[in-house]
Design a protein around this motif. Structure first.
Motif, short mmCIF file in Angstrom:
data_model
loop_
_atom_site.label_atom_id
_atom_site.label_comp_id
_atom_site.label_asym_id
_atom_site.label_seq_id
_atom_site.Cartn_x
_atom_site.Cartn_y
_atom_site.Cartn_z
N GLN A 1 -6.30 2.80 -14.75
CA GLN A 1 -7.53 2.63 -15.51
C GLN A 1 -7.99 1.19 -15.30
O GLN A 1 -7.19 0.25 -15.43
N VAL A 2 -9.28 1.00 -14.95
CA VAL A 2 -9.76 -0.32 -14.56
C VAL A 2 -10.79 -0.82 -15.55
O VAL A 2 -11.26 -0.09 -16.44
N ASP A 3 -11.17 -2.07 -15.38
CA ASP A 3 -12.12 -2.74 -16.27
C ASP A 3 -13.51 -2.10 -16.13
O ASP A 3 -14.09 -2.14 -15.04
N PRO A 4 -14.06 -1.49 -17.17
CA PRO A 4 -15.36 -0.83 -17.04
C PRO A 4 -16.50 -1.79 -16.77
O PRO A 4 -17.54 -1.40 -16.21
N ALA A 5 -16.35 -3.06 -17.13
CA ALA A 5 -17.42 -4.02 -16.91
C ALA A 5 -17.54 -4.44 -15.45
O ALA A 5 -18.64 -4.61 -14.93
N THR A 6 -16.40 -4.58 -14.78
CA THR A 6 -16.41 -5.07 -13.40
C THR A 6 -16.01 -4.01 -12.38
O THR A 6 -16.26 -4.18 -11.19
N GLY A 7 -15.36 -2.92 -12.83
CA GLY A 7 -14.86 -1.91 -11.90
C GLY A 7 -13.61 -2.35 -11.18
O GLY A 7 -13.13 -1.64 -10.28
N LYS A 8 -13.04 -3.49 -11.55
CA LYS A 8 -11.86 -4.02 -10.86
C LYS A 8 -10.60 -3.73 -11.68
O LYS A 8 -10.64 -3.54 -12.89
N PHE B 1 -7.26 -4.45 -13.65
CA PHE B 1 -6.83 -5.52 -14.56
C PHE B 1 -5.74 -6.35 -13.87
O PHE B 1 -5.07 -5.89 -12.93
N ALA B 2 -5.57 -7.59 -14.33
CA ALA B 2 -4.53 -8.45 -13.77
C ALA B 2 -3.17 -7.78 -13.86
O ALA B 2 -2.35 -7.85 -12.94
N THR B 3 -2.93 -7.14 -15.00
CA THR B 3 -1.74 -6.29 -15.16
C THR B 3 -2.24 -4.85 -15.21
O THR B 3 -2.80 -4.42 -16.23
N PRO B 4 -2.11 -4.10 -14.13
CA PRO B 4 -2.74 -2.77 -14.06
C PRO B 4 -2.24 -1.83 -15.16
O PRO B 4 -1.06 -1.86 -15.55
N THR B 5 -3.16 -1.03 -15.67
CA THR B 5 -2.82 0.05 -16.58
C THR B 5 -2.51 1.29 -15.75
O THR B 5 -3.40 1.96 -15.25
N VAL B 6 -1.22 1.56 -15.55
CA VAL B 6 -0.77 2.62 -14.65
C VAL B 6 -0.64 3.93 -15.41
O VAL B 6 0.16 4.04 -16.36
N LEU B 7 -1.43 4.92 -15.01
CA LEU B 7 -1.40 6.25 -15.64
C LEU B 7 -0.57 7.24 -14.84
O LEU B 7 -0.13 8.26 -15.38
N LEU B 8 -0.39 6.96 -13.56
CA LEU B 8 0.32 7.88 -12.66
C LEU B 8 1.01 7.06 -11.58
O LEU B 8 0.43 6.10 -11.06
N ARG B 9 2.25 7.43 -11.26
CA ARG B 9 2.94 6.75 -10.15
C ARG B 9 3.79 7.75 -9.39
O ARG B 9 4.62 8.44 -9.98
N ARG B 10 3.55 7.81 -8.09
CA ARG B 10 4.33 8.67 -7.20
C ARG B 10 4.76 7.87 -5.98
O ARG B 10 4.10 6.91 -5.57
N ASN B 11 5.86 8.30 -5.38
CA ASN B 11 6.32 7.76 -4.11
C ASN B 11 6.48 8.90 -3.12
O ASN B 11 7.06 9.94 -3.46
N VAL B 12 5.95 8.73 -1.93
CA VAL B 12 6.06 9.74 -0.88
C VAL B 12 6.61 9.08 0.37
O VAL B 12 6.15 8.00 0.77
N GLY B 13 7.60 9.71 0.98
CA GLY B 13 8.15 9.24 2.24
C GLY B 13 8.02 10.29 3.32
O GLY B 13 8.02 11.50 3.03
N ASP B 14 7.86 9.85 4.54
CA ASP B 14 7.68 10.78 5.67
C ASP B 14 8.38 10.18 6.88
O ASP B 14 8.05 9.06 7.29
N ARG B 15 9.32 10.93 7.46
CA ARG B 15 10.03 10.44 8.65
C ARG B 15 10.02 11.51 9.72
O ARG B 15 10.35 12.67 9.46
N LEU B 16 9.63 11.12 10.92
CA LEU B 16 9.55 12.04 12.04
C LEU B 16 10.35 11.48 13.21
O LEU B 16 10.16 10.34 13.61
N LYS B 17 11.26 12.32 13.73
CA LYS B 17 12.00 11.97 14.94
C LYS B 17 11.66 13.00 16.01
O LYS B 17 11.82 14.20 15.79
N GLN B 18 11.20 12.50 17.15
CA GLN B 18 10.82 13.38 18.26
C GLN B 18 11.59 12.99 19.51
O GLN B 18 11.75 11.81 19.82
N LYS B 19 12.03 14.00 20.24
CA LYS B 19 12.65 13.81 21.55
C LYS B 19 11.95 14.74 22.53
O LYS B 19 11.55 15.86 22.17
#
Length: 727
Positions: free
Chosen positions: A382-389, A391-409
């Motif tokens: 959620q960001v500052d409605p006045a500037t659209g930027k 916040f210095a300390t972000p208000t985090v509503l959702l956090r995910r981590n995704v990893g992708d590894r490909l090995k080709q021969k």
């Protein structure tokens, strides 16, 4: 550096030089066609003697046509379509091969393939990075599947940027400086320079290249009262080292760096011309480092080439979910920001042995290995409605981590045999084997999006198979070559890890076969070149975006058939006078319905007979260049390029459930022009891109979660001064 002062200095300098071009002069008589040598088949061959559909643009032609990046190559290559949403957000297609998923056109710096991060939707094909075409020996665009020699990611073709290598004998340098002004934007500039240093004559040399580019933004955000939000600021350079310890061994090493900062080049006509509907500031950054080492040695009967390369690319992508969250009843969380830093590290290696000499039997054998690792942090803020930027300390509503590894021969080989010095048979094979691992977790859930906290999980997939190529060519005489070819291509499959799915869903590799025939004709000592190609592609198991009801994900659905014809013409009626044209006509349609089990019928509307979105049925470019003597070594130059892109549509068909998804795009004409003077050592030019300031739509969609149209277009009219030097 004061950008306005730099631009004005360039304009003032050129104002003293350009009028000289108006002086009359006699034209030198006589001209001969230059034999262009390409390495598309991973060996040197003359372009007109190569039985393949290849467009080759030399360094001089790149400068004369003011071709600076991949977008500009659309003017020179039949069937090329580039959708540009800003730095690091480009999708390239050739011959109508376009869909979600891995890239369908491989991009190569010399021997190094350039990879994009898969993001949260397994769609690296939409994150192909820009390539600055300064100090380039030539660009080769290989149309059609390049599976046997180039492998996955080249099912539609391959784009090869051949960099200039160090000259081991001569000290020298080049510079290329431009000042520009863009309609509804402002003033910009480019600074490019290269220096060549022979350290040990004939044995060791280095070439150092540096560039900086600032393009003014031409899209505004009225809600946030911001101007020029899509400005681009790019720095980069490379160092190339060439070492020849003995005459039969050449070692090339290079390190390249490019750092781009910008924002998506997307705007909404309903808000206003060149106006964005976003409620959030969307920074975009693309940092790319590429390191490569290549050794070529002559071993008597053959040439041995070994190459290793490493790419480290960081990409920050942001999107505005404000409209989506509001539609789900989450107005209290808005304005919002999807913040997604991404990273891809790609280590590739290839060893090949190729026959030497001009014997009737020619062969290539080799092996390939790739280890690609990518990771994505996806957060909802959620960001500052006045500037659209943020916040210095972000208000985090959702956090995910995704990893992708490909090995080709892979192992591959091609064999050709020429009978009676005229008839050549070529066959190619490639065996591939890959393993893919997708990982992910959700540490902060967001009930609004039905995304609960979920633990770390791993999903694996693998596949192997064969790719094929068969080619027959006949050299009717020294000026006429005819050929026929059948070739296959593929992209790896994988597993989705996206929001809104109870479990990760797999998707299979998609594959195609292309059948083509061509004619290459050279007349009047090379003054006239005519290349014609006809082709048909059968594409199965298309990797496409499917809809879970809340989110898009990758799946396999339907099949397609693409039929087309291409023409390239080059005419040099007199020395200094050059005319060229390229034409592409194609029909790209589904041959099977795209609906699969579990998808939403109102959203996934592709049916047999529907045209593939974003692919025009026809396009052509006509270019003319005239160069004449002015006084002594001084020459004048005048060039114009006219291009037409036919209409296409943003979806497969009109959909009553989502009527705003089906919009007409393309159907525009562009004119670029260039005039100037040059000597053997320097040049000064005035140029204009999009001379008549056309609003040329290249893609259309909606803001995330809303019905407001969001489009990408060719930049408005840009006028500039270009100064070059070669010493």
């Amino acid at each position: 550096m004061d950008k306005k002062l730099l631009v004005r200095a360039c304009l003032n300098t050129a104002a003293l030089i350009i009028p000289v071009a108006a002086q009359a002069a006699e034209v030198d008589a006589g001209a001969t066609g230059e034999a262009i040598v390409v390495t598309a088949l991973k060996r040197e061959t003359r372009l007109q003697d190569t039985a393949a559909a290849i467009t080759a643009i030399g360094g001089d032609e790149l400068r004369s046509a003011n071709i600076d990046n991949i977008n500009d190559l659309q003017r020179t290559t039949p069937g090329s379509v580039v959708t540009d949403a800003g730095p690091g957000q480009r999708r390239i297609s050739l011959r109508g091969i376009r869909s979600a998923g891995d890239a369908q056109v491989g991009i190569y710096y010399d021997e190094t393939p350039v990879a994009g991060p898969p993001g949260t939707t397994s769609d690296p094909g939409g994150s192909q990075s820009d390539v600055k075409l300064f100090d380039v020996e030539r660009v080769e665009v290989l149309r059609g599947p390049q599976g046997t020699l180039y492998g996955a990611g080249a099912m539609g073709g391959a784009l090869r940027i051949i960099l200039k290598k160090p000259d081991l004998e001569r000290f020298g340098g080049v510079f290329d400086i431009s000042g520009t002004t863009t309609s509804h934007g402002g003033e910009g500039y480019q600074l490019n320079a290269a220096i060549n240093l022979p350290i040990v004559r004939d044995r060791l040399g280095v070439r150092i290249v540096g560039f900086r580019r600032f393009d003014p933004g031409w899209i505004d955000n009225p809600h946030l009262n911001l101007k020029g939000i899509n400005k681009e600021d790019t720095d980069g350079g490379r160092i190339l080292l060439r070492f020849k310890p003995i005459d039969d061994l050449t070692i090339d090493a290079s390190a390249s760096y490019q750092d781009m900062k910008s924002s998506p080049s997307i705007w909404s006509p309903s808000v206003g011309k060149w106006q964005s509907a976003n409620r959030t500031v969307l920074p975009l950054r693309d940092r790319n480092r590429i390191y490569s080492l290549t050794a070529r040695g002559e071993v008597g009967f053959a040439t041995l080439t070994a190459t290793t390369s490493y790419q480290d690319r960081d990409l920050l992508v942001t999107r505005d979910p404000t409209y989506l969250w509001q539609s789900l009843g989450g107005a209290r969380f808005t304005p919002g920001l999807y913040y997604q830093p991404q990273d891809v590290k790609d280590w590739t290696n290839e060893v090949r042995l190729q026959s030497s000499g001009n014997d009737p039997l020619q062969w290539t054998i080799g092996g390939f290995y790739e280890d690609r690792k990518a990771k994505v942090l996806s957060e909802g803020h959620q960001v500052d409605p006045a500037t659209g930027k943020d916040f210095a300390t972000p208000t985090v509503l959702l956090r995910r981590n995704v990893g992708d590894r490909l090995k080709q021969k892979a192992v591959f080989g091609e064999l050709s045999y020429t009978v009676f010095d005229r008839l050549t048979f070529t066959g190619g094979l490639r065996y591939y084997d890959y393993d893919k691992l997708v990982t992910g977790d959700t540490s902060i859930g967001f009930p609004l999006l039905r995304t609960p906290v979920s633990p770390y999980r791993e999903f694996r997939s693998s596949n192997n198979g064969w790719l094929y190529k068969g080619n027959v060519s006949f050299k009717v005489n020294d000026n006429l070559l005819v050929y026929g070819q059948a070739a296959s291509g593929y992209r790896p499959g994988g597993v989705n890890q996206v929001l809104g799915l109870a479990a990760a869903l797999p998707y299979l590799p998609d594959k195609l076969w292309t059948y083509e025939g061509g004619v290459k004709l050279s007349l009047a000592d090379g003054r006239l070149l005519l290349n014609l190609t006809g082709y048909r592609t059968d594409w199965t198991n298309l990797q496409v975006n499917l809809d879970s009801g809340s989110f898009l994900y990758l799946g396999n659905a339907g099949a397609a058939r693409i039929k087309g014809a291409e023409a390239e013409i080059v005419l040099n009626p007199a020395q200094g006078f050059n005319l060229s044209a390229n034409l592409n006509l194609l029909s790209a349609k589904l041959t099977e319905d795209m609906l699969t089990a579990g998808t939403v019928p109102s959203a996934t509307t592709g049916r047999a007979g529907d045209r593939i979105p974003n692919i025009p049925e026809g396009s052509f470019t006509v270019s003319g260049q005239y160069e004449w003597s002015v006084a002594g070594p001084l020459k004048g130059l005048l060039r114009a390029d006219f291009s037409h892109v036919g209409k296409s549509y943003s979806d497969f068909r009109p959909n009553p459930a989502r009527p705003t998804n089906y919009r007409r795009i393309g159907d525009y004409q562009l004119v670029n022009a260039r005039i100037g003077v040059r000597s053997d050592r320097w040049g000064a030019y005035l140029f204009a891109n999009n001379l008549f300031n056309k609003v040329a739509r290249t893609s259309s969609g909606n803001v995330l979660g809303g019905s407001i149209e969001a489009i990408t277009t060719v930049p408005p009219r840009t006028i500039g001064i270009n100064l070059t030097g070669n010493y």
